[in-house]
Write an enzyme that holds these catalytic residues in place. Structure first.
Site, mmCIF file in Angstrom:
data_model
loop_
_atom_site.group_PDB
_atom_site.id
_atom_site.type_symbol
_atom_site.label_atom_id
_atom_site.label_comp_id
_atom_site.label_asym_id
_atom_site.label_seq_id
_atom_site.Cartn_x
_atom_site.Cartn_y
_atom_site.Cartn_z
ATOM 1 N N LYS A 206 6.080 -9.466 12.073
ATOM 2 C CA LYS A 206 6.917 -7.785 12.392
ATOM 3 C C LYS A 206 6.900 -8.194 14.259
ATOM 4 C CE LYS A 206 4.250 -4.139 11.574
ATOM 5 N NZ LYS A 206 3.971 -2.823 10.698
ATOM 6 N N ARG B 126 7.340 -4.672 5.107
ATOM 7 C CA ARG B 126 8.846 -3.687 5.154
ATOM 8 C C ARG B 126 10.093 -4.360 6.177
ATOM 9 N NH1 ARG B 126 6.723 2.149 5.377
ATOM 10 N NH2 ARG B 126 4.905 1.188 6.083
ATOM 11 N N ALA C 22 -2.183 -6.534 15.307
ATOM 12 C CA ALA C 22 -0.577 -7.521 15.362
ATOM 13 C C ALA C 22 -1.622 -8.708 13.889
ATOM 14 C CB ALA C 22 -0.680 -8.123 15.766
ATOM 15 N N ASN D 85 7.553 -0.506 11.087
ATOM 16 C CA ASN D 85 7.284 -0.653 9.295
ATOM 17 C C ASN D 85 8.995 -1.559 8.967
ATOM 18 O OD1 ASN D 85 4.405 -0.326 9.767
ATOM 19 N ND2 ASN D 85 5.526 1.567 9.452
ATOM 20 N N GLU E 269 -7.118 9.369 5.432
ATOM 21 C CA GLU E 269 -5.666 8.037 5.105
ATOM 22 C C GLU E 269 -4.977 9.253 4.062
ATOM 23 O OE1 GLU E 269 -4.428 5.719 7.040
ATOM 24 O OE2 GLU E 269 -6.426 6.368 8.333
HETATM 25 C C1 UD1 Z 1 -2.802 3.695 10.852
HETATM 26 C C2 UD1 Z 1 -4.794 3.926 10.604
HETATM 27 C C3 UD1 Z 1 -4.211 5.854 10.033
HETATM 28 C C4 UD1 Z 1 -2.639 5.685 11.756
HETATM 29 C C5 UD1 Z 1 -1.757 4.898 11.603
HETATM 30 C C6 UD1 Z 1 -1.054 5.203 13.013
HETATM 31 C C7 UD1 Z 1 -6.114 3.389 9.242
HETATM 32 C C8 UD1 Z 1 -7.105 2.630 8.126
HETATM 33 N N1 UD1 Z 1 -5.442 3.517 9.576
HETATM 34 O O1 UD1 Z 1 -2.639 3.297 9.622
HETATM 35 O O2 UD1 Z 1 -5.372 6.574 10.291
HETATM 36 O O3 UD1 Z 1 -2.606 7.837 11.388
HETATM 37 O O4 UD1 Z 1 -2.595 3.480 11.577
HETATM 38 O O5 UD1 Z 1 -0.129 3.676 13.010
HETATM 39 O O6 UD1 Z 1 -6.403 2.617 10.564
HETATM 40 N N2 UD1 Z 1 -3.733 -4.589 10.730
HETATM 41 C C9 UD1 Z 1 -4.595 -5.665 10.803
HETATM 42 N N3 UD1 Z 1 -5.651 -5.890 10.152
HETATM 43 C C10 UD1 Z 1 -5.676 -5.874 8.531
HETATM 44 C C11 UD1 Z 1 -4.874 -4.009 9.149
HETATM 45 C C12 UD1 Z 1 -4.070 -4.198 10.009
HETATM 46 O O7 UD1 Z 1 -4.694 -6.335 11.933
HETATM 47 O O8 UD1 Z 1 -6.970 -6.446 8.276
HETATM 48 C C13 UD1 Z 1 -2.748 -3.693 11.746
HETATM 49 C C14 UD1 Z 1 -1.476 -4.312 11.146
HETATM 50 O O9 UD1 Z 1 -1.194 -5.251 11.659
HETATM 51 C C15 UD1 Z 1 -0.994 -3.129 12.196
HETATM 52 C C16 UD1 Z 1 -2.251 -2.295 12.325
HETATM 53 O O10 UD1 Z 1 -3.286 -2.850 12.450
HETATM 54 O O11 UD1 Z 1 -0.804 -3.294 13.414
HETATM 55 C C17 UD1 Z 1 -2.325 -0.910 11.805
HETATM 56 O O12 UD1 Z 1 -2.192 -0.878 9.915
HETATM 57 P P1 UD1 Z 1 -1.267 -0.493 9.124
HETATM 58 O O13 UD1 Z 1 -1.703 -1.057 8.280
HETATM 59 O O14 UD1 Z 1 0.391 -0.777 9.881
HETATM 60 O O15 UD1 Z 1 -2.075 1.161 9.711
HETATM 61 P P2 UD1 Z 1 -0.971 2.433 8.696
HETATM 62 O O16 UD1 Z 1 -1.945 2.671 7.361
HETATM 63 O O17 UD1 Z 1 -0.247 2.546 9.861
#
Ligand code: UD1
Ligand code: CA
Length: 425
Positions: free
Chosen positions: A22, A15, A9, A229, A156
């Protein structure tokens, strides 16, 4: 076997276009991360919420509401793999399972997570990823399989070839790990990809290379992994949640006249043969008894406990109150911070004035059994009306009313004989 969860999180949630983080946006008065924490509460012994963006607000929320969860700070946010690596120091000698989830997928259910963990155990898996099939897989990581159908890796969207983009099996973003076996991966991930991030998804390939048993659990109800999102997604998730909750109540014996316009929070219990009329909105934690009639157009705002056979009619708002059996508040009332007995009648337009805006103090109204409150009464709290007492219509009640008494504050009615005739002369 012990199970702990890691809930991601820390991301920005650009967005949403919001000053609120969020995961603290709400569906029926409950935060997105609250839904996720509740989905694991009967499965895990401890939960780690990874926070980063707006960390303090999320930390405060978790601390004040979930005593089975700890927050772990991730700064800067270098990707989902980096996020999970934040718990490595805390789980150094841990031998159990770790469930990884995202804080922005509020529709995931306890049942699905339980069968996911079951699948992991039955298949003697070291690493299981949840996948699902989407007709439009855009933006999700794609599940890439070998010719023999075993897992190969996750790619990805931004790194995918056109051929890979055509794959409809996607990564749900939920994982179950045998922690001791998979945790070395987190010191070996690289950020050599289109987004320059440490991808959690790379643990699949790492697991294969290190001869772990890596499997995918294909989930049928893809609605459950819907991630929020934007505010458009938030409204879509609210709709899905609304129908899911309404169906559960209907199958339990509650009549919902119009499920499309009835909104009931996930934490509301409703007894059999209660009828919920259209355009009713119920938020927060509530308990409604049997054979009640709620609405149309009623608003319960949380902390409401209603016994059996109670009627809450149109334009009645109730907050943080207990109402005993056979009591009616039929029309146009506000009942807040109150304790109301049984067989009470609350006339139309009655208001509990529970809030002093100068002191900001909220006070309690107590109406004992058999009390009858006339229409358009203001009960200025703190105040008590004792058993069986009546209050005349249009009264402003500022003092306690003794049992079986009548309280009346309106000025006496006057008749001026022939007044109209005098005017017409
Ligand atoms: C991610 C997955 C993707 C999957 C999708 C499902 C990866 C690289 N990709 O993509 O394969 O289909 O989720 O919803 O994992 N977050 C952190 N720290 C960070 C980055 C992200 O805590 O440094 C958290 C975000 O707040 C979020 C979650 O991780 O709750 C997912 O991150 P997000 O950037 O939304 O990943 P997706 O691009 O959706
Ligand atoms: Ca992303």
């Amino acid at each position: 076997m012990d199970i702990k969860s890691v809930i991601l999180a820390a991301g920005k949630g650009t967005r949403m276009k919001s000053e609120t983080p969020k995961v603290l946006h709400e569906i029926f008065g409950k935060t997105l991360v609250g839904y996720v924490l509740d989905s694991v509460k009967n499965i895990t012994s401890e939960n780690f919420v990874i926070v980063g963006h707006h960390a303090e607000e999320v930390e405060d929320f978790v601390k004040n509401n979930y005593n089975n969860a700890k927050t772990v700070l991730q700064t800067p946010q270098l990707g989902t793999g980096h996020a999970v690596s934040m718990v490595c120091p805390m789980l150094k000698d841990y031998k159990g399972l770790v469930l990884i989830l995202c804080g922005d997928t509020p529709l995931i259910t306890e049942e699905t997570l339980k069968s996911f963990v079951e699948f992991h155990k039955e298949n003697k898996s070291d690493l299981t990823v949840m996948s699902t099939i989407f007709d439009n897989p855009a933006n999700y990581g794609r599940i890439i399989r070998e010719n023999d159908n075993s897992l190969k890796c996750i790619v990805e969207e931004k790194d995918a070839t056109p051929e890979q983009k055509a794959v409809k099996e996607v990564n749900a973003g939920i994982y179950c790990l045998d922690w001791a076996k998979v945790c070395p991966a987190f010191s070996q991930l690289t950020s050599n990809n289109a987004q320059g991030e440490y991808y959690l998804t790379d643990i699949i390939e790492w697991g294969k290379k290190n001869s772990l048993s890596v499997n995918a659990y294909i989930m049928e109800n893809n609605e459950e992994i819907f991630g929020i999102n934007s505010r458009v997604h938030l409204a879509q998730a609210t709709k899905i949640m609304q129908h899911r909750i309404n169906e559960k109540h209907m199958l339990n014996g509650v009549t919902i006249v119009d499920p499309d316009t009835t909104y009931i929070s996930a934490d509301t219990e409703i007894g059999q043969d209660t009828i919920i009329y259209p355009s009713t909105y119920i938020e927060g934690k509530n308990k409604i008894g049997k054979k009640c009639k709620i609405g149309p157009m009623a608003h319960l705002r949380g902390g409401v406990e209603i016994a059996d056979n109670v009627k809450i009619g149109n334009f009645v708002e109730v907050k943080k109150s207990r109402i005993d059996s056979n009591t009616n508040a039929g029309h146009l009332s506000y009942i807040g911070d109150s304790e109301i007995g049984s067989q009470v009648n609350i006339g139309a337009g009655t208001i509990t004035a529970n809030y002093n805006p100068l002191t900001k103090v909220k006070s309690k109204t107590v109406l004992k059994d058999n009390v009858k409150i006339g229409s358009n009464t203001v009960l200025v709290a703190p105040v008590e009306v004792e058993e069986g007492a009546n209050v005349g219509a249009l009264s402003v009640i500022t003092k306690n009313v003794p049992s079986w008494a009548l309280a009346l504050t309106r000025s006496p009615m006057r008749i001026v004989a022939d007044w109209v005739k005098e005017q017409l002369k």
